[in-house]
Design an enzyme around this catalytic site. Structure first.
Site, PDB file in Angstrom:
ATOM      1  N   MET A 109      33.376 -37.420   6.933  1.00  0.00           N
ATOM      2  CA  MET A 109      32.757 -37.972   8.132  1.00  0.00           C
ATOM      3  C   MET A 109      33.242 -37.224   9.362  1.00  0.00           C
ATOM      4  O   MET A 109      34.270 -36.553   9.327  1.00  0.00           O
ATOM      5  CB  MET A 109      33.025 -39.473   8.261  1.00  0.00           C
ATOM      6  CG  MET A 109      34.427 -39.894   8.547  1.00  0.00           C
ATOM      7  SD  MET A 109      34.564 -41.705   8.711  1.00  0.00           S
ATOM      8  CE  MET A 109      33.380 -42.042  10.011  1.00  0.00           C
ATOM      9  N   CYS A 110      32.442 -37.333  10.401  1.00  0.00           N
ATOM     10  CA  CYS A 110      32.785 -36.756  11.694  1.00  0.00           C
ATOM     11  C   CYS A 110      33.094 -35.268  11.517  1.00  0.00           C
ATOM     12  O   CYS A 110      32.353 -34.550  10.851  1.00  0.00           O
ATOM     13  CB  CYS A 110      33.941 -37.550  12.299  1.00  0.00           C
ATOM     14  SG  CYS A 110      34.151 -37.352  14.071  1.00  0.00           S
ATOM     15  N   SER A 111      34.181 -34.778  12.060  1.00  0.00           N
ATOM     16  CA  SER A 111      34.493 -33.356  11.947  1.00  0.00           C
ATOM     17  C   SER A 111      35.011 -32.972  10.564  1.00  0.00           C
ATOM     18  O   SER A 111      35.143 -31.786  10.263  1.00  0.00           O
ATOM     19  CB  SER A 111      35.488 -32.932  13.026  1.00  0.00           C
ATOM     20  OG  SER A 111      36.714 -33.609  12.841  1.00  0.00           O
ATOM     21  N   THR A 113      33.267 -33.117   8.100  1.00  0.00           N
ATOM     22  CA  THR A 113      32.111 -32.463   7.476  1.00  0.00           C
ATOM     23  C   THR A 113      32.169 -30.946   7.625  1.00  0.00           C
ATOM     24  O   THR A 113      31.515 -30.230   6.864  1.00  0.00           O
ATOM     25  CB  THR A 113      30.794 -32.993   8.071  1.00  0.00           C
ATOM     26  OG1 THR A 113      30.800 -32.775   9.485  1.00  0.00           O
ATOM     27  CG2 THR A 113      30.603 -34.483   7.791  1.00  0.00           C
ATOM     28  N   SER A 156      29.067 -39.218   7.013  1.00  0.00           N
ATOM     29  CA  SER A 156      28.871 -40.187   8.085  1.00  0.00           C
ATOM     30  C   SER A 156      29.213 -39.529   9.414  1.00  0.00           C
ATOM     31  O   SER A 156      29.761 -38.421   9.453  1.00  0.00           O
ATOM     32  CB  SER A 156      29.734 -41.424   7.848  1.00  0.00           C
ATOM     33  OG  SER A 156      29.389 -42.456   8.747  1.00  0.00           O
TER      34      SER A 156
END
Length: 192
Positions: A109-111, A113, A156
Site C-alpha cells: 500500500m501507499c509508497s 507499491t 491500496s
C-alpha cells in the site's frame, strides 16, 4: 490458513504497519513483522527496532531473512522513506519476485507499491497506490479504488485506506471478517 510477513523498513508509516498487523492478528492469522536494515538494541537480547516515518521506534518480531519465504503473504506498507527503502533493497525485491513467481500473495500500500514496480510484478495487472502514483506504477492498469485485488496481488492507497486493505488481506487468507468489522466498529464508522 495462511501466514503473513509484514516488512518494516526505516521510515515506514507506523499507522499503516501496525494496523495491518493488528487486524490480521485479530482475525487469527499468524502475522510477524520483519525488520529490514534493523537497528539493534544496546541490551543483550538484540531486539530489532525500526524507526518509523514519525520517529517512533517500533520493535519488529524478527530480522528480515530468508525465513520470510516460508510465509503465504508478504505485505509492504508505505511511508517516507519507508517505501523507497523497500524498493532500493535488492533482497526485498528478490523476495517480492519469488512470492509473485510462486503465486503467493503480494500485498502493498501507499509508497510500498514502489517495490512492486521495481520487482516488475505489476505489468498488465490492476493496482492502486498513493495519489499521483499512476506514472510511478507504469505498466500496470492503475485504478482509483481504495483496495484493488488482482489475483494474488493486493494494493491500496494510503494511511486512511489501511482498514479496508487489512480486512481484504484477512479475507484472501480465508477469514470471514464480518464479525471482526462489527466488533471494531468499522461498519459503525461508515466502512463496508
Amino acid at each position: 490458513m495462511g501466514e503473513a510477513a509484514v516488512l518494516m523498513a526505516e521510515g515506514c508509516e507506523e499507522g499503516e504497519t501496525l494496523i495491518i498487523v493488528d487486524i490480521l492478528r485479530r482475525a487469527g492469522i499468524v502475522c510477524h513483522t520483519f525488520a529490514v536494515d534493523a537497528r539493534q538494541a544496546r541490551d543483550t537480547d538484540q531486539d530489532c527496532f525500526v524507526k518509523g516515518m514519525h520517529g517512533m521506534m517500533v520493535k519488529a518480531d524478527k530480522k528480515f531473512s530468508r525465513e520470510v519465504k516460508d510465509y503465504d503473504m508478504i505485505v509492504l506498507p508505505g511511508g517516507r522513506p519507508g517505501g523507497a527503502n523497500l524498493r532500493e533493497n535488492p533482497e526485498v525485491i528478490e523476495t517480492v519476485k519469488y512470492f509473485a513467481a510462486e503465486g503467493k500473495f503480494v500485498a502493498a500500500m501507499c509508497s510500498g507499491t514502489l517495490a512492486l514496480a521495481q520487482a516488475e510484478v505489476i505489468q498488465g495487472r490492476q493496482v492502486t497506490g498513493y495519489t499521483g502514483y499512476a506514472e510511478k506504477l507504469a505498466g500496470a492498469v492503475f485504478k482509483e479504488d481504495v483496495v484493488v485485488a488482482d489475483g494474488n496481488l493486493i494494493t491500496s492507497q494510503g494511511p486512511a485506506t489501511v482498514f479496508p486493505f487489512a480486512y481484504k488481506l484477512a479475507e484472501v487468507l480465508g477469514r470471514d471478517v464480518s464479525v471482526l468489522k462489527e466488533r471494531m466498529l468499522y461498519n459503525f464508522a461508515g466502512g463496508q
